[in-house]
Design an enzyme around this catalytic site. Structure first.
Site, mmCIF file in Angstrom:
data_model
loop_
_atom_site.group_PDB
_atom_site.id
_atom_site.type_symbol
_atom_site.label_atom_id
_atom_site.label_comp_id
_atom_site.label_asym_id
_atom_site.label_seq_id
_atom_site.Cartn_x
_atom_site.Cartn_y
_atom_site.Cartn_z
ATOM 1 N N SER A 127 8.451 -2.430 -3.985
ATOM 2 C CA SER A 127 9.540 -3.138 -3.300
ATOM 3 C C SER A 127 9.939 -2.275 -2.104
ATOM 4 C CB SER A 127 10.713 -3.255 -4.283
ATOM 5 O OG SER A 127 11.913 -3.517 -3.613
ATOM 6 N N TYR A 138 16.611 0.296 -10.586
ATOM 7 C CA TYR A 138 15.498 -0.538 -10.102
ATOM 8 C C TYR A 138 14.771 0.181 -8.967
ATOM 9 C CZ TYR A 138 13.094 -4.494 -7.875
ATOM 10 O OH TYR A 138 12.146 -5.321 -7.315
HETATM 11 N N1 NAP Z 1 11.075 -11.774 -5.459
HETATM 12 C C1 NAP Z 1 11.135 -10.859 -4.526
HETATM 13 O O1 NAP Z 1 11.611 -11.124 -3.416
HETATM 14 C C2 NAP Z 1 10.623 -9.457 -4.801
HETATM 15 C C3 NAP Z 1 10.753 -8.492 -3.787
HETATM 16 C C4 NAP Z 1 10.260 -7.207 -4.015
HETATM 17 C C5 NAP Z 1 9.639 -6.912 -5.223
HETATM 18 N N2 NAP Z 1 9.532 -7.857 -6.199
HETATM 19 C C6 NAP Z 1 8.842 -7.503 -7.461
HETATM 20 O O2 NAP Z 1 7.905 -8.525 -7.768
HETATM 21 C C7 NAP Z 1 7.726 -8.592 -9.189
HETATM 22 C C8 NAP Z 1 7.968 -10.011 -9.666
HETATM 23 O O3 NAP Z 1 9.310 -10.348 -9.404
HETATM 24 P P1 NAP Z 1 9.837 -11.838 -9.371
HETATM 25 O O4 NAP Z 1 10.716 -11.938 -8.198
HETATM 26 O O5 NAP Z 1 8.713 -12.804 -9.544
HETATM 27 O O6 NAP Z 1 10.786 -11.837 -10.660
HETATM 28 P P2 NAP Z 1 11.129 -12.951 -11.753
HETATM 29 O O7 NAP Z 1 10.879 -14.318 -11.241
HETATM 30 O O8 NAP Z 1 12.466 -12.593 -12.259
HETATM 31 O O9 NAP Z 1 10.031 -12.653 -12.880
HETATM 32 C C9 NAP Z 1 10.058 -11.439 -13.572
HETATM 33 C C10 NAP Z 1 9.024 -11.508 -14.665
HETATM 34 O O10 NAP Z 1 9.126 -10.284 -15.422
HETATM 35 C C11 NAP Z 1 9.161 -10.608 -16.777
HETATM 36 N N3 NAP Z 1 9.968 -9.671 -17.557
HETATM 37 C C12 NAP Z 1 11.253 -9.311 -17.321
HETATM 38 N N4 NAP Z 1 11.691 -8.523 -18.309
HETATM 39 C C13 NAP Z 1 10.650 -8.377 -19.177
HETATM 40 C C14 NAP Z 1 10.497 -7.688 -20.404
HETATM 41 N N5 NAP Z 1 11.511 -7.022 -20.977
HETATM 42 N N6 NAP Z 1 9.289 -7.742 -21.038
HETATM 43 C C15 NAP Z 1 8.272 -8.437 -20.501
HETATM 44 N N7 NAP Z 1 8.360 -9.130 -19.334
HETATM 45 C C16 NAP Z 1 9.544 -9.104 -18.697
HETATM 46 C C17 NAP Z 1 9.808 -11.975 -16.865
HETATM 47 O O11 NAP Z 1 9.396 -12.561 -18.081
HETATM 48 P P3 NAP Z 1 10.131 -13.821 -18.758
HETATM 49 O O12 NAP Z 1 10.751 -14.593 -17.656
HETATM 50 O O13 NAP Z 1 9.022 -14.547 -19.413
HETATM 51 O O14 NAP Z 1 11.104 -13.338 -19.733
HETATM 52 C C18 NAP Z 1 9.259 -12.662 -15.623
HETATM 53 O O15 NAP Z 1 8.052 -13.295 -15.890
HETATM 54 C C19 NAP Z 1 8.697 -7.568 -9.775
HETATM 55 O O16 NAP Z 1 8.001 -6.363 -10.015
HETATM 56 C C20 NAP Z 1 9.714 -7.365 -8.679
HETATM 57 O O17 NAP Z 1 10.325 -6.108 -8.762
HETATM 58 C C21 NAP Z 1 10.009 -9.118 -6.013
#
Ligand code: NAP
Length: 249
Positions: free
Chosen positions: A154, A167
């Site tokens: 990130s 985080y």
């Molecule tokens: N979205 C952005 O703009 C952004 C920007 C920078 C970095 N990122 C990174 O991109 C990645 C994906 O993020 P996202 O935005 O797609 O997030 P998201 O939609 O909230 O999805 C997060 C995923 O992580 C899983 N997860 C959370 N806690 C967990 C646990 N205790 N055990 C197993 N799985 C778990 C969730 O599983 P369940 O829902 O099935 O429980 C979900 O599938 C992350 O590493 C995040 O830090 C995202």
């Protein structure tokens, strides 16, 4: 990576790729995209019904049948990761790709007020799970000719910003693990890189930026060029690198 990169349709044909957090957001888009390019995907995540939704979407689209591995990283012990790797060994005998995508945002608050419980949960999900999953999957990745590990970082994994607490620190740890592993696994032909998604329209993004209009953020599927590039043979020879996914949007 060329910002106009277009993966060939069968880029990942015959490959087996594990995706964590495959039930929603970027992880779901990556799992579907890998499957659409020919991979058998191993769907790992906390919530079974979300993994089942991803499974159904992949099967309905006629892509290779995926496998489901529900696991809550906040509660899992080392034996669970060992069991997961053992199951893959039994079913597949090897692993070609590992995408560390699942993450827990935790509280956004000053370090002075950060609770130990939150800190430990974020590190358990965002760091310890990646360590243990990688540790037990390395023997499987060594059985692949062109193994690839991808960590998700990130902007706050490169530059600390006030209130991003555990985080942000966990994402620095992800960057560090990727660099260490890239060095350790170079001689094995396993490449290890980091991807920064930038901005994507997901549940986590909405939680971190509640005042934002989500419709102005790109859908996760628009970031998939970089995710495919780093998992497929077009990135052979690239390891220890950090790629911004939005270059391809
Ligand atoms: N979205 C952005 O703009 C952004 C920007 C920078 C970095 N990122 C990174 O991109 C990645 C994906 O993020 P996202 O935005 O797609 O997030 P998201 O939609 O909230 O999805 C997060 C995923 O992580 C899983 N997860 C959370 N806690 C967990 C646990 N205790 N055990 C197993 N799985 C778990 C969730 O599983 P369940 O829902 O099935 O429980 C979900 O599938 C992350 O590493 C995040 O830090 C995202």
């Amino acid at each position: 990576m060329d910002k106009n990169y277009i993966p060939r349709p069968d880029l990942l044909s015959g490959r087996t790729i594990l995706v964590t957090g495959a039930g929603e957001g970027i992880g779901r888009a990556a799992a579907e995209s890998y499957a659409a390019h020919g991979a058998t995907v191993l769907l790992v995540g906390r919530t079974l019904f979300r993994l089942e939704d991803t499974y159904d979407a992949i099967v309905t689209a006629g892509h290779p049948q995926p496998y489901l591995f529900p696991l809550d990283f906040s509660k899992a012990e080392e034996s669970d990761y060992q069991g997961l790797a053992g199951g893959i060994a039994q079913e597949m005998g090897h692993l070609d790709g590992l995408l560390h995508n699942a993450a827990h945002l935790g509280d956004l608050s000053p370090m002075e007020h950060f609770s130990l419980k939150q800190w430990e949960t974020v590190f358990r999900v965002n760091v310890t799970a990646e360590f243990l999953l990688t540790k037990h999957c390395i023997p499987l990745l060594k059985q692949s000719h062109q193994g690839a590990i991808l960590f998700t970082s990130s902007g706050v994994g490169q530059r600390g910003i006030a209130y991003w607490g555990a985080y942000s620190a966990s994402k620095f740890a992800n960057e560090g693990m990727a660099q260490i592993l890239a060095d350790e696994l170079e001689s094995e032909g396993i490449r290890v890189n980091t991807i920064d998604p930038g901005v994507a329209r997901t549940v986590m993004r909405a939680k971190a930026f509640p005042g934002e209009n989500p419709n102005q953020n790109p859908e996760p599927k628009r970031l998939m060029g970089a995710y495919l590039y780093l998992m497929g043979e077009d990135s052979l020879g690239h390891s220890g690198e950090r790629i911004n996914a939005w270059v391809s949007t």
